[in-house]
Scaffold this motif. Structure first.
Motif, PDB file in Angstrom:
ATOM      1  N   ALA A 157      33.816  35.784  39.278  1.00  0.00           N
ATOM      2  CA  ALA A 157      34.624  36.462  38.262  1.00  0.00           C
ATOM      3  C   ALA A 157      33.774  36.863  37.063  1.00  0.00           C
ATOM      4  CB  ALA A 157      35.774  35.564  37.823  1.00  0.00           C
ATOM      5  N   LEU A 158      32.887  35.969  36.649  1.00  0.00           N
ATOM      6  CA  LEU A 158      32.018  36.286  35.520  1.00  0.00           C
ATOM      7  C   LEU A 158      31.091  37.451  35.854  1.00  0.00           C
ATOM      8  CD1 LEU A 158      31.128  35.482  32.669  1.00  0.00           C
ATOM      9  CD2 LEU A 158      29.467  33.952  33.716  1.00  0.00           C
ATOM     10  N   LEU A 159      30.504  37.435  37.044  1.00  0.00           N
ATOM     11  CA  LEU A 159      29.632  38.542  37.448  1.00  0.00           C
ATOM     12  C   LEU A 159      30.398  39.853  37.526  1.00  0.00           C
ATOM     13  CD1 LEU A 159      27.453  36.813  40.181  1.00  0.00           C
ATOM     14  CD2 LEU A 159      26.784  37.428  37.849  1.00  0.00           C
ATOM     15  N   PHE A 160      31.595  39.808  38.077  1.00  0.00           N
ATOM     16  CA  PHE A 160      32.412  41.021  38.165  1.00  0.00           C
ATOM     17  C   PHE A 160      32.764  41.551  36.780  1.00  0.00           C
ATOM     18  CE2 PHE A 160      36.650  42.990  38.291  1.00  0.00           C
ATOM     19  CZ  PHE A 160      36.344  44.106  39.055  1.00  0.00           C
ATOM     20  N   LEU A 161      33.145  40.658  35.885  1.00  0.00           N
ATOM     21  CA  LEU A 161      33.521  41.105  34.538  1.00  0.00           C
ATOM     22  C   LEU A 161      32.315  41.588  33.744  1.00  0.00           C
ATOM     23  CD1 LEU A 161      36.273  38.491  33.749  1.00  0.00           C
ATOM     24  CD2 LEU A 161      36.560  40.927  34.188  1.00  0.00           C
ATOM     25  N   ILE A 162      31.146  41.027  34.005  1.00  0.00           N
ATOM     26  CA  ILE A 162      29.931  41.552  33.380  1.00  0.00           C
ATOM     27  C   ILE A 162      29.663  42.963  33.883  1.00  0.00           C
ATOM     28  CG2 ILE A 162      27.410  41.307  33.307  1.00  0.00           C
ATOM     29  CD1 ILE A 162      27.867  38.272  33.118  1.00  0.00           C
ATOM     30  N   TYR A 163      29.828  43.159  35.188  1.00  0.00           N
ATOM     31  CA  TYR A 163      29.652  44.494  35.765  1.00  0.00           C
ATOM     32  C   TYR A 163      30.644  45.486  35.158  1.00  0.00           C
ATOM     33  CZ  TYR A 163      29.808  48.277  39.157  1.00  0.00           C
ATOM     34  OH  TYR A 163      29.797  49.504  39.737  1.00  0.00           O
ATOM     35  N   VAL A 164      31.905  45.086  35.036  1.00  0.00           N
ATOM     36  CA  VAL A 164      32.921  45.957  34.437  1.00  0.00           C
ATOM     37  C   VAL A 164      32.575  46.247  32.985  1.00  0.00           C
ATOM     38  CG1 VAL A 164      35.351  46.060  33.727  1.00  0.00           C
ATOM     39  CG2 VAL A 164      34.750  45.295  36.020  1.00  0.00           C
ATOM     40  N   SER A 165      32.057  45.261  32.272  1.00  0.00           N
ATOM     41  CA  SER A 165      31.683  45.462  30.869  1.00  0.00           C
ATOM     42  C   SER A 165      30.530  46.444  30.738  1.00  0.00           C
ATOM     43  CB  SER A 165      31.305  44.129  30.228  1.00  0.00           C
ATOM     44  OG  SER A 165      32.426  43.304  30.127  1.00  0.00           O
ATOM     45  N   ILE A 166      29.606  46.379  31.674  1.00  0.00           N
ATOM     46  CA  ILE A 166      28.482  47.322  31.639  1.00  0.00           C
ATOM     47  C   ILE A 166      28.980  48.738  31.898  1.00  0.00           C
ATOM     48  CG2 ILE A 166      26.382  48.021  32.874  1.00  0.00           C
ATOM     49  CD1 ILE A 166      25.789  45.021  33.225  1.00  0.00           C
ATOM     50  N   GLN A 167      29.927  48.881  32.818  1.00  0.00           N
ATOM     51  CA  GLN A 167      30.448  50.197  33.172  1.00  0.00           C
ATOM     52  C   GLN A 167      31.354  50.779  32.094  1.00  0.00           C
ATOM     53  OE1 GLN A 167      29.560  51.942  35.925  1.00  0.00           O
ATOM     54  NE2 GLN A 167      28.138  50.272  36.322  1.00  0.00           N
ATOM     55  N   ASP A 168      32.281  49.991  31.586  1.00  0.00           N
ATOM     56  CA  ASP A 168      33.322  50.513  30.695  1.00  0.00           C
ATOM     57  C   ASP A 168      33.221  50.037  29.256  1.00  0.00           C
ATOM     58  OD1 ASP A 168      34.391  51.745  32.920  1.00  0.00           O
ATOM     59  OD2 ASP A 168      35.784  50.102  33.334  1.00  0.00           O
ATOM     60  N   GLY A 169      32.279  49.209  28.946  1.00  0.00           N
ATOM     61  CA  GLY A 169      32.196  48.650  27.611  1.00  0.00           C
ATOM     62  C   GLY A 169      32.709  47.222  27.596  1.00  0.00           C
ATOM     63  N   LEU A 170      32.473  46.553  26.494  1.00  0.00           N
ATOM     64  CA  LEU A 170      32.829  45.134  26.385  1.00  0.00           C
ATOM     65  C   LEU A 170      34.333  44.924  26.535  1.00  0.00           C
ATOM     66  CD1 LEU A 170      31.421  42.447  25.904  1.00  0.00           C
ATOM     67  CD2 LEU A 170      31.949  42.682  23.500  1.00  0.00           C
ATOM     68  N   THR A 171      34.679  43.953  27.356  1.00  0.00           N
ATOM     69  CA  THR A 171      36.086  43.643  27.597  1.00  0.00           C
ATOM     70  C   THR A 171      36.367  42.191  27.198  1.00  0.00           C
ATOM     71  OG1 THR A 171      37.799  43.500  29.278  1.00  0.00           O
ATOM     72  CG2 THR A 171      35.577  43.105  30.005  1.00  0.00           C
ATOM     73  N   PRO A 172      37.529  41.939  26.627  1.00  0.00           N
ATOM     74  CA  PRO A 172      37.852  40.554  26.244  1.00  0.00           C
ATOM     75  C   PRO A 172      38.104  39.642  27.445  1.00  0.00           C
ATOM     76  CG  PRO A 172      39.661  42.032  25.695  1.00  0.00           C
ATOM     77  CD  PRO A 172      38.530  42.886  26.159  1.00  0.00           C
ATOM     78  N   LEU A 173      38.215  40.204  28.627  1.00  0.00           N
ATOM     79  CA  LEU A 173      38.417  39.392  29.823  1.00  0.00           C
ATOM     80  C   LEU A 173      37.198  38.532  30.152  1.00  0.00           C
ATOM     81  CD1 LEU A 173      40.290  41.824  32.228  1.00  0.00           C
ATOM     82  CD2 LEU A 173      41.187  39.823  31.072  1.00  0.00           C
ATOM     83  N   LEU A 174      36.063  38.813  29.538  1.00  0.00           N
ATOM     84  CA  LEU A 174      34.874  37.989  29.746  1.00  0.00           C
ATOM     85  C   LEU A 174      35.105  36.552  29.302  1.00  0.00           C
ATOM     86  CD1 LEU A 174      31.831  40.200  28.758  1.00  0.00           C
ATOM     87  CD2 LEU A 174      32.107  38.893  30.849  1.00  0.00           C
ATOM     88  N   ALA A 175      36.035  36.345  28.406  1.00  0.00           N
ATOM     89  CA  ALA A 175      36.296  35.000  27.893  1.00  0.00           C
ATOM     90  C   ALA A 175      37.046  34.129  28.899  1.00  0.00           C
ATOM     91  CB  ALA A 175      37.087  35.085  26.596  1.00  0.00           C
TER      92      ALA A 175
END
Length: 80
Positions: A35-53
């Motif tokens: 989940a962390l790797l996926f959310l890091i990937y999403v953050s790189i693509q779309d910008g920082l997301t609060p779901l990383l927390a």
């Protein structure tokens, strides 16, 4: 679990609980890492997301499960 509750369990129940706790810790760790790797990937693509927390906050559960797992293991070692 407290010491008295563990002492009342049979050896087979302790083995089952230890195995279950170990499996849960490993699976939960793998899921949180993915989940962390996926959310890091999403953050790189779309910008920082609060779901990383979310995976970071849920990772606090792992030490509690490891503590229970160690309590099961300690009780098993004392019996054998």
């Amino acid at each position: 679990m407290n010491k008295e509750a563990l002492a009342k369990l049979s050896t087979q129940e302790l083995v089952n609980k230890y195995t279950m706790a170990k499996t849960i810790v490993w699976l939960f760790s793998i899921i949180l890492i993915l989940a962390l790797l996926f959310l890091i990937y999403v953050s790189i693509q779309d910008g920082l997301t609060p779901l990383l927390a979310v995976p970071l906050a849920l990772s606090a559960i792992i030490p509690l499960n490891v503590k229970h797992m160690n309590a099961f293991k300690k009780e098993l070692d004392s019996r054998l």
